[in-house]
Design a protein around this motif. Structure first.
Motif, PDB file in Angstrom:
ATOM      1  N   THR A  16      -4.952  13.734  -7.345  1.00 40.71           N
ATOM      2  CA  THR A  16      -4.409  13.913  -6.005  1.00 40.71           C
ATOM      3  C   THR A  16      -4.757  12.724  -5.114  1.00 40.71           C
ATOM      4  O   THR A  16      -3.889  12.115  -4.486  1.00 40.71           O
ATOM      5  N   VAL A  17      -6.040  12.378  -5.046  1.00 35.65           N
ATOM      6  CA  VAL A  17      -6.478  11.292  -4.155  1.00 35.65           C
ATOM      7  C   VAL A  17      -6.269   9.936  -4.826  1.00 35.65           C
ATOM      8  O   VAL A  17      -5.731   9.001  -4.218  1.00 35.65           O
ATOM      9  N   GLY A  18      -6.680   9.824  -6.090  1.00 37.78           N
ATOM     10  CA  GLY A  18      -6.622   8.531  -6.770  1.00 37.78           C
ATOM     11  C   GLY A  18      -5.220   7.944  -6.813  1.00 37.78           C
ATOM     12  O   GLY A  18      -5.038   6.731  -6.603  1.00 37.78           O
ATOM     13  N   ALA A  19      -4.209   8.786  -7.064  1.00 40.11           N
ATOM     14  CA  ALA A  19      -2.832   8.273  -7.141  1.00 40.11           C
ATOM     15  C   ALA A  19      -2.390   7.746  -5.774  1.00 40.11           C
ATOM     16  O   ALA A  19      -1.703   6.720  -5.679  1.00 40.11           O
ATOM     17  N   GLU A  20      -2.803   8.424  -4.716  1.00 34.16           N
ATOM     18  CA  GLU A  20      -2.440   7.976  -3.359  1.00 34.16           C
ATOM     19  C   GLU A  20      -3.157   6.659  -3.024  1.00 34.16           C
ATOM     20  O   GLU A  20      -2.578   5.760  -2.404  1.00 34.16           O
ATOM     21  N   VAL A  21      -4.418   6.556  -3.437  1.00 35.63           N
ATOM     22  CA  VAL A  21      -5.176   5.314  -3.198  1.00 35.63           C
ATOM     23  C   VAL A  21      -4.518   4.157  -3.952  1.00 35.63           C
ATOM     24  O   VAL A  21      -4.306   3.070  -3.391  1.00 35.63           O
ATOM     25  N   ALA A  22      -4.163   4.413  -5.218  1.00 36.53           N
ATOM     26  CA  ALA A  22      -3.505   3.360  -6.019  1.00 36.53           C
ATOM     27  C   ALA A  22      -2.218   2.930  -5.324  1.00 36.53           C
ATOM     28  O   ALA A  22      -1.940   1.728  -5.186  1.00 36.53           O
ATOM     29  N   ASP A  23      -1.454   3.900  -4.855  1.00 41.26           N
ATOM     30  CA  ASP A  23      -0.174   3.602  -4.214  1.00 41.26           C
ATOM     31  C   ASP A  23      -0.379   2.734  -2.963  1.00 41.26           C
ATOM     32  O   ASP A  23       0.328   1.750  -2.745  1.00 41.26           O
ATOM     33  N   ARG A  24      -1.372   3.079  -2.162  1.00 38.11           N
ATOM     34  CA  ARG A  24      -1.623   2.309  -0.935  1.00 38.11           C
ATOM     35  C   ARG A  24      -2.059   0.884  -1.270  1.00 38.11           C
ATOM     36  O   ARG A  24      -1.641  -0.084  -0.627  1.00 38.11           O
ATOM     37  N   LEU A  25      -2.928   0.761  -2.275  1.00 38.53           N
ATOM     38  CA  LEU A  25      -3.388  -0.577  -2.656  1.00 38.53           C
ATOM     39  C   LEU A  25      -2.227  -1.436  -3.137  1.00 38.53           C
ATOM     40  O   LEU A  25      -2.155  -2.625  -2.831  1.00 38.53           O
ATOM     41  N   LEU A  26      -1.303  -0.807  -3.866  1.00 34.05           N
ATOM     42  CA  LEU A  26      -0.205  -1.577  -4.452  1.00 34.05           C
ATOM     43  C   LEU A  26       0.904  -1.855  -3.446  1.00 34.05           C
ATOM     44  O   LEU A  26       1.462  -2.949  -3.416  1.00 34.05           O
ATOM     45  N   THR A  27       1.222  -0.869  -2.596  1.00 32.56           N
ATOM     46  CA  THR A  27       2.388  -1.037  -1.725  1.00 32.56           C
ATOM     47  C   THR A  27       2.023  -1.635  -0.359  1.00 32.56           C
ATOM     48  O   THR A  27       2.913  -2.020   0.391  1.00 32.56           O
ATOM     49  N   TRP A  28       0.762  -1.685  -0.053  1.00 31.91           N
ATOM     50  CA  TRP A  28       0.329  -2.194   1.251  1.00 31.91           C
ATOM     51  C   TRP A  28      -0.499  -3.478   1.111  1.00 31.91           C
ATOM     52  O   TRP A  28      -1.252  -3.832   2.016  1.00 31.91           O
ATOM     53  N   ALA A  29      -0.367  -4.141  -0.011  1.00 30.23           N
ATOM     54  CA  ALA A  29      -1.273  -5.254  -0.319  1.00 30.23           C
ATOM     55  C   ALA A  29      -1.319  -6.322   0.783  1.00 30.23           C
ATOM     56  O   ALA A  29      -2.421  -6.730   1.202  1.00 30.23           O
ATOM     57  N   PRO A  30      -0.177  -6.802   1.328  1.00 27.48           N
ATOM     58  CA  PRO A  30      -0.273  -7.869   2.337  1.00 27.48           C
ATOM     59  C   PRO A  30      -1.035  -7.428   3.592  1.00 27.48           C
ATOM     60  O   PRO A  30      -1.880  -8.163   4.104  1.00 27.48           O
ATOM     61  N   ALA A  31      -0.751  -6.212   4.073  1.00 25.94           N
ATOM     62  CA  ALA A  31      -1.438  -5.731   5.289  1.00 25.94           C
ATOM     63  C   ALA A  31      -2.928  -5.545   5.014  1.00 25.94           C
ATOM     64  O   ALA A  31      -3.776  -5.887   5.847  1.00 25.94           O
TER      65      ALA A  31
END
Ligand SMILES: NC(=O)c1ccc[n+]([C@@H]2O[C@H](COP(=O)([O-])OP(=O)(O)OC[C@H]3O[C@@H](n4cnc5c(N)ncnc54)[C@H](OP(=O)(O)O)[C@@H]3O)[C@@H](O)[C@H]2O)c1
Length: 429
Positions: A16-31
């Motif tokens: 639940t949490v890990g997938a969301e963290v992975a997603d944020r790291l990958l899709t928000w990398a420049p910010a």
């Protein structure tokens, strides 16, 4: 560790949490790079079952072996999002010994082993971040660690378990029983199939142990936290509470006293004028009292993938900034061996609801017990008469007294011949 333009991040857990963290790291990398001052590059993700479909994690990063995350020389920060006490504690210890910084959302490990892990991290010259372990997205640990560091904190009073708060709010609103609201909460996804950790107060006790340890710089083990859940609270208690000017909440409270730290979790009548009385549904709220700051209230979502990810990524950004400046332990934790006061010696107030035979002299017998236990009565009301059974319901609230005296009073009253039952015993804030 040398300053780096790219920091390698490894996850253990992509649920639940890990997938969301992975997603944020990958899709928000420049910010994230702009905010952290370095790239936070997701390099490896350990899961239990490699066969599961995981649309948010690139398959080439996956491994079924957490040690491949911990031991990977390209990983600077290990983020543990698997949960449970073991092997999570061992993974964290191994990562720290390998001089990796760690971020965890694991309240079970941090409550039972936090001080040792933090001390080990001090020796190894790395940091341990755990904002997500308490209160989901509410910034609590950083508030205690940094923003309120100038204060002698006196007391922390909190609604720190969303499931039970949701259930108690429902019981108060529509008169449902504990069993009815539990079934609804499970159907709606607010309660686990095994609700024990929530409804018996253990989840709140673990979080309180972490908060009290950080707030008071004391080692408070979850086993030392007095813990009582919400199973015994009945619909009629909400009606009487309202009449008396209270809400009923599962309260986690810790206080620094001259005799040590008091730490307890139990249902509690909270005056309707108190900010925690109106905290609704799955929300969490923490009311902090400090000598300089006065009163501070923090409120928000205490669980859920997105709020928890907010805390995990916030930790990663703070950590990355420290690594960039080549500093560590921006706010060192220190723990003194302060005693935890046994619940028997804690001074509380209580609400008793008793069913008694409806005949003369019964109340005098009950009041005699209160008098002998030196518990003074604040209010006493006969609430309802049950004609067929020739019995009446009788509600008493007390002034402050040692908890042991209140519980002895309850036992002695229950043993009186005309008393059918002491149906409820709830502490009053
Ligand atoms: N969920 C929340 O709202 C929330 C809020 C605050 C804090 N937390 C904390 O965050 C942590 C994670 O919670 P969650 O809800 O995300 O749990 P979850 O959905 O059950 O996910 C756990 C993840 O860990 C993996 N895992 C478990 N054991 C493993 C092992 N031995 N080796 C490798 N991987 C393993 C699982 O792999 P598989 O996917 O293969 O099963 C899964 O990906 C817990 O400490 C929890 O208390 C959660």
């Amino acid at each position: 560790m040398a300053a780096a333009a790219e920091l390698g991040v490894g996850l253990i857990g992509a649920g639940t949490v890990g997938a969301e963290v992975a997603d944020r790291l990958l899709t928000w990398a420049p910010a994230l790079r702009r905010r952290a001052g370095a790239g936070l590059e997701l390099r490896r993700v350990a899961v239990r079952d490699l066969g599961k479909t995981r649309p948010r994690v690139p398959p080439e990063l996956l491994t079924a072996d957490p040690h491949q995350v911990i031991d990977d020389p390209g990983i600077d920060i290990v983020v543990e999002l698997a949960g449970g006490e073991e092997p999570a504690r061992s993974w964290l210890e191994r990562a720290i010994r390998a001089r990796k910084h760690v971020v965890t959302a694991n309240k079970v490990v941090m409550a039972a082993h936090g001080p040792e892990l933090l001390e080990l991290a001090g020796e190894m010259d790395v940091d341990v971040y755990f904002e997500a372990a308490v209160g989901g997205g509410i910034p609590l640990i950083s508030t205690f660690k940094v923003d309120l560091a100038a204060n002698q904190l006196e007391r922390v009073t909190a609604i720190i378990n969303g499931t039970t708060n949701y259930m108690l709010c429902r019981m108060a609103a529509d008169g449902s029983t504990f069993a009815q609201v539990l079934a609804d909460a499970q159907r709606e996804g607010f309660a686990e199939a095994d609700p024990t950790a929530d409804v018996d107060g253990h989840d709140a006790a673990a979080k309180l142990a972490i908060m009290a340890s950080i707030a008071f710089g004391a080692r408070v083990h979850p086993r030392a936290v007095y813990c009582e859940g919400i199973r015994a609270v009945q619909p009629v208690d909400f009606r009487y509470a309202r009449e008396l000017g209270y809400a009923i909440k599962l309260m986690a409270s810790a206080e620094r006293t001259p005799r040590g730290v008091e730490a307890r979790v139990h249902p509690c009548m909270v005056p309707l004028s108190h900010p925690l009385a109106v905290v609704d549904g799955v929300h969490n709220a923490v009311f902090i009292e400090g000598d300089l700051v006065g009163e501070v209230l923090l409120q928000g979502l205490g669980a859920g993938a997105r709020p928890t990810t907010s805390a995990v990524i916030g930790d990663l950004i703070d950590l990355a900034r420290s690594i960039q400046r080549q500093v560590r332990n921006r706010a060192p934790f220190t723990f003194d061996d302060i005693a935890v006061v046994p619940m028997d010696e804690v001074t509380t107030r209580a609400y008793f609801r008793c069913r008694v035979a409806d005949r003369p002299g019964v109340l005098a017998q009950i009041f005699t017990v209160f008098g002998e236990e030196q518990v003074s009565i604040s209010s006493a009301i006969q609430k309802e008469v049950f004609e067929g059974e020739a019995s009446a319901e009788f509600v008493v609230t007390t002034h402050p007294a040692p908890d042991a005296a209140l519980r002895r009073t309850r036992q002695r009253i229950a043993a009186l011949e005309p008393v059918r039952a002491v149906s409820s015993f709830i502490r009053v804030l």
